[in-house]
Design a protein around this motif. Structure first.
Motif, mmCIF file in Angstrom:
data_model
loop_
_atom_site.group_PDB
_atom_site.id
_atom_site.type_symbol
_atom_site.label_atom_id
_atom_site.label_comp_id
_atom_site.label_asym_id
_atom_site.label_seq_id
_atom_site.Cartn_x
_atom_site.Cartn_y
_atom_site.Cartn_z
ATOM 1 N N GLY A 27 0.807 -1.162 -0.032
ATOM 2 C CA GLY A 27 -0.073 0.198 -0.010
ATOM 3 C C GLY A 27 0.765 1.230 -0.003
ATOM 4 N N GLU A 28 1.964 1.348 0.133
ATOM 5 C CA GLU A 28 3.090 2.294 0.045
ATOM 6 C C GLU A 28 3.970 2.198 -1.274
ATOM 7 O OE1 GLU A 28 5.112 2.105 3.639
ATOM 8 O OE2 GLU A 28 3.575 2.924 4.820
ATOM 9 N N THR A 29 4.045 3.307 -2.143
ATOM 10 C CA THR A 29 4.643 3.179 -3.206
ATOM 11 C C THR A 29 6.098 4.342 -2.824
ATOM 12 O OG1 THR A 29 2.952 2.767 -4.447
ATOM 13 C CG2 THR A 29 5.030 3.743 -5.691
ATOM 14 N N MET A 30 7.267 4.106 -3.237
ATOM 15 C CA MET A 30 8.196 5.002 -3.156
ATOM 16 C C MET A 30 9.030 5.268 -4.516
ATOM 17 S SD MET A 30 9.393 5.873 0.256
ATOM 18 C CE MET A 30 10.932 6.516 -0.061
ATOM 19 N N VAL A 31 9.124 6.582 -4.556
ATOM 20 C CA VAL A 31 10.194 7.042 -5.728
ATOM 21 C C VAL A 31 10.980 8.101 -5.209
ATOM 22 C CG1 VAL A 31 8.278 8.796 -6.810
ATOM 23 C CG2 VAL A 31 10.020 7.691 -8.135
ATOM 24 N N GLY A 32 12.377 8.043 -5.293
ATOM 25 C CA GLY A 32 13.037 8.960 -4.815
ATOM 26 C C GLY A 32 12.748 9.013 -3.037
ATOM 27 N N ASN A 33 12.930 10.438 -2.898
ATOM 28 C CA ASN A 33 12.319 10.796 -1.302
ATOM 29 C C ASN A 33 10.667 10.807 -1.111
ATOM 30 O OD1 ASN A 33 15.025 11.015 -0.320
ATOM 31 N ND2 ASN A 33 15.018 12.908 -1.192
ATOM 32 N N MET A 34 9.889 10.512 -2.101
ATOM 33 C CA MET A 34 8.470 10.564 -2.026
ATOM 34 C C MET A 34 7.943 9.229 -1.869
ATOM 35 S SD MET A 34 8.867 13.867 -2.578
ATOM 36 C CE MET A 34 7.099 14.239 -2.605
ATOM 37 N N MET A 35 7.099 9.402 -0.678
ATOM 38 C CA MET A 35 6.327 7.924 -0.351
ATOM 39 C C MET A 35 4.857 8.545 -0.625
ATOM 40 S SD MET A 35 5.783 5.918 3.214
ATOM 41 C CE MET A 35 7.503 5.281 3.372
#
Length: 154
Positions: A27-35
């Motif tokens: 349920g969590e997606t990360m890209v770079g520093n963004m969650m």
């Protein structure tokens, strides 16, 4: 041979560290520093060709980033919106420069506030309990795939 293997591993890790990677975990997606967490959409009223998407975005970095684009498989026209008062009437307004996510802060996209607007939908949205795919593009972090859970209007 051992030195070569260590150097090859170090080189591979260095390249991986510099490559933007998106990771999806429960349920969590990360890209770079963004969650990105809890992506969902309201089920559109019968016959409506618009809907809205919502989520929570946490910036784990020190510097601000900006959500600059969104796409969705259910809509050819997706915009990033806010709600503004025009006299006594609340209206939607497109954020043409995107939505800033300050460093170390959390921004919640929710009904009556910031949201992703799905417009000109050519067909029906999935039923409550269904899902559809989209992408979010951040100015610095890059692009990440997301899945919206369709919920009943509240």
């Amino acid at each position: 041979m051992r030195v070569f293997s260590s150097l090859a591993l170090a080189g591979a890790l260095a390249v991986a560290a510099l490559t933007p990677v998106s990771v999806a975990v429960a349920g969590e997606t990360m890209v770079g520093n963004m969650m990105i967490m809890d992506t969902w959409s309201k089920k559109s009223p019968m016959g409506a060709n618009v809907s809205a998407g919502f989520m929570t975005i946490m910036n784990h970095g020190k510097d601000a980033d900006r959500l600059v684009k969104a796409t969705a498989e259910i809509s050819p026209n997706v915009q990033i919106h806010t709600m503004v008062m025009d006299g006594d009437v609340m209206k939607m307004a497109e954020l043409k420069d995107g939505l800033e996510i300050p460093g170390g802060q959390t921004v919640v996209l929710k009904p009556g506030s910031f949201h992703i607007m799905f417009m000109d939908m050519p067909g029906p949205q999935p039923d409550v309990g269904g899902t559809f795919k989209g992408t979010l593009t951040f100015e610095k972090a890059g692009t990440v795939d997301v899945v919206y859970d369709v919920k009943a209007p509240q």
